[in-house]
Design an enzyme around this catalytic site. Structure first.
Site, PDB file in Angstrom:
ATOM      1  CB  SER A 195      -0.937   0.006   1.214  1.00  0.00           C
ATOM      2  OG  SER A 195      -1.759  -1.122   1.157  1.00  0.00           O
ATOM      3  NE  ARG A 216      -0.802  -2.413  -4.208  1.00  0.00           N
ATOM      4  CZ  ARG A 216      -1.613  -3.365  -4.658  1.00  0.00           C
ATOM      5  NH1 ARG A 216      -2.758  -3.038  -5.210  1.00  0.00           N
ATOM      6  NH2 ARG A 216      -1.281  -4.632  -4.541  1.00  0.00           N
ATOM      7  CB  THR A 259      17.158   4.846  10.383  1.00  0.00           C
ATOM      8  OG1 THR A 259      17.412   5.445  11.664  1.00  0.00           O
ATOM      9  CG2 THR A 259      17.299   5.931   9.316  1.00  0.00           C
ATOM     10  CG  LEU A 260      11.536   4.069   8.302  1.00  0.00           C
ATOM     11  CD1 LEU A 260      10.113   4.619   8.381  1.00  0.00           C
ATOM     12  CD2 LEU A 260      11.512   2.575   8.057  1.00  0.00           C
ATOM     13  CD  GLU A 261      17.981   3.465   4.527  1.00  0.00           C
ATOM     14  OE1 GLU A 261      17.548   2.706   3.649  1.00  0.00           O
ATOM     15  OE2 GLU A 261      18.586   3.052   5.525  1.00  0.00           O
TER      16      GLU A 261
HETATM   17  O1  LIG Z   1      16.747   0.212   6.471  1.00  0.00           O
HETATM   18  C1  LIG Z   1      17.354  -0.146   7.499  1.00  0.00           C
HETATM   19  C2  LIG Z   1      18.215  -1.273   7.499  1.00  0.00           C
HETATM   20  C3  LIG Z   1      18.867  -1.617   8.665  1.00  0.00           C
HETATM   21  N1  LIG Z   1      18.673  -0.904   9.797  1.00  0.00           N
HETATM   22  C4  LIG Z   1      19.346  -1.265  11.048  1.00  0.00           C
HETATM   23  C5  LIG Z   1      19.305  -2.759  11.305  1.00  0.00           C
HETATM   24  C6  LIG Z   1      20.709  -3.229  11.121  1.00  0.00           C
HETATM   25  O2  LIG Z   1      21.003  -4.254  12.059  1.00  0.00           O
HETATM   26  C7  LIG Z   1      21.524  -1.960  11.375  1.00  0.00           C
HETATM   27  C8  LIG Z   1      22.813  -1.932  10.619  1.00  0.00           C
HETATM   28  O3  LIG Z   1      22.548  -2.156   9.252  1.00  0.00           O
HETATM   29  P1  LIG Z   1      23.719  -2.546   8.252  1.00  0.00           P
HETATM   30  O4  LIG Z   1      24.539  -3.654   8.839  1.00  0.00           O
HETATM   31  O5  LIG Z   1      23.156  -2.713   6.898  1.00  0.00           O
HETATM   32  O6  LIG Z   1      24.534  -1.161   8.298  1.00  0.00           O
HETATM   33  P2  LIG Z   1      26.066  -0.850   8.169  1.00  0.00           P
HETATM   34  O7  LIG Z   1      26.176   0.424   7.433  1.00  0.00           O
HETATM   35  O8  LIG Z   1      26.800  -2.042   7.635  1.00  0.00           O
HETATM   36  O9  LIG Z   1      26.429  -0.601   9.693  1.00  0.00           O
HETATM   37  P3  LIG Z   1      27.276  -1.502  10.717  1.00  0.00           P
HETATM   38  O10 LIG Z   1      28.707  -1.308  10.334  1.00  0.00           O
HETATM   39  O11 LIG Z   1      26.931  -0.972  12.062  1.00  0.00           O
HETATM   40  O12 LIG Z   1      26.802  -2.947  10.495  1.00  0.00           O
HETATM   41  O13 LIG Z   1      20.699  -0.884  10.945  1.00  0.00           O
HETATM   42  C9  LIG Z   1      17.834   0.200   9.816  1.00  0.00           C
HETATM   43  O14 LIG Z   1      17.636   0.848  10.851  1.00  0.00           O
HETATM   44  N2  LIG Z   1      17.212   0.548   8.658  1.00  0.00           N
END
Ligand SMILES: O=c1ccn([C@H]2C[C@H](O)[C@@H](COP(=O)(O)OP(=O)(O)OP(=O)(O)O)O2)c(=O)[nH]1
Length: 195
Positions: A113, A116, A137-139
């Site tokens: 939803s 869409r 966190t949402l992108e």
């Molecule tokens: O859209 C997202 C995706 C992941 N997370 C959280 C869950 C995940 O466990 C954490 C770290 O994500 P990721 O491992 O992809 O990030 P990184 O950039 O590799 O950070 P790090 O070095 O801390 O693993 O962020 C979010 O908040 N939003």
């Protein structure tokens, strides 16, 4: 023929993917291996849990971002009458829900939803880590201007089974970048990577 059979066995082992069902998510919540706060049984899907948009958004202060720098953000609250997202801007949002996942791999996915309406909720990485204990966190980006509201359903969490034992849980990793508990979206901490 024998070679062919072996390949099937190898590939079928490789591709077994197990996603938790609704009943199994509830069992894990009972055990404490999955925590979702606040939890509402109505938000449980057949094999997912719906999460909602928290009240804070953030945008980067600079138009040109630098992957080596700490790009600072400005946080603001979504007003009661909603907030109109514009294409061409990246908004960081946050889930209303705080989650802990101690024995499974949580994935954040969009909802049909929201899709869409032309709303994307993550730019590239929906995967969470075993041991992630935080809001998500949402992108957020959008295909055309769209008004969004705090509290609206924004995504869903799905939980995968893990193959193998875990060496280091995310919440015990000394160099994990997103462990600090927050109710606000968190900007990229790429600058902490050495490259
Ligand atoms: O859209 C997202 C995706 C992941 N997370 C959280 C869950 C995940 O466990 C954490 C770290 O994500 P990721 O491992 O992809 O990030 P990184 O950039 O590799 O950070 P790090 O070095 O801390 O693993 O962020 C979010 O908040 N939003």
């Amino acid at each position: 023929m024998q070679k062919y059979l072996k390949l099937i066995i190898i590939s079928s082992k490789y591709y077994i993917i197990m996603i938790l069902s609704d009943k199994r998510i509830l069992e894990e919540i009972d055990k404490g291996t999955i925590i979702i706060e606040p939890f509402n049984p109505d938000c449980l899907g057949t094999n997912s849990y719906d999460v909602h948009l928290g009240k804070y958004l953030a945008t980067y202060k600079d138009r040109v971002l630098d992957a080596k720098a700490h790009n600072k953000v400005e946080h603001f609250e979504i007003p009661k009458e909603g907030y109109v997202l514009q294409p061409g801007t990246l908004y960081l949002g946050v889930t209303l829900e705080y989650t802990e996942t101690h024995a499974h791999i949580p994935f954040l996915e969009g909802k049909s939803s929201t899709g869409r309406l032309g709303i994307d909720i993550h730019a590239t990485a929906g995967k969470g880590d075993v041991g992630f204990c935080n809001t998500w966190t949402l992108e957020i980006s959008c295909a055309q201007p769209v008004r969004i509201y705090a509290g609206m359903p924004i995504g869903q969490l799905i939980y995968f089974m893990v193959e193998g034992s875990i060496g280091t849980l995310y919440n015990t990793k000394s160099n994990a970048k997103y462990n600090n508990k927050t109710t606000k979206p968190v900007e990229s901490m790429m600058w902490k990577n050495k490259f």
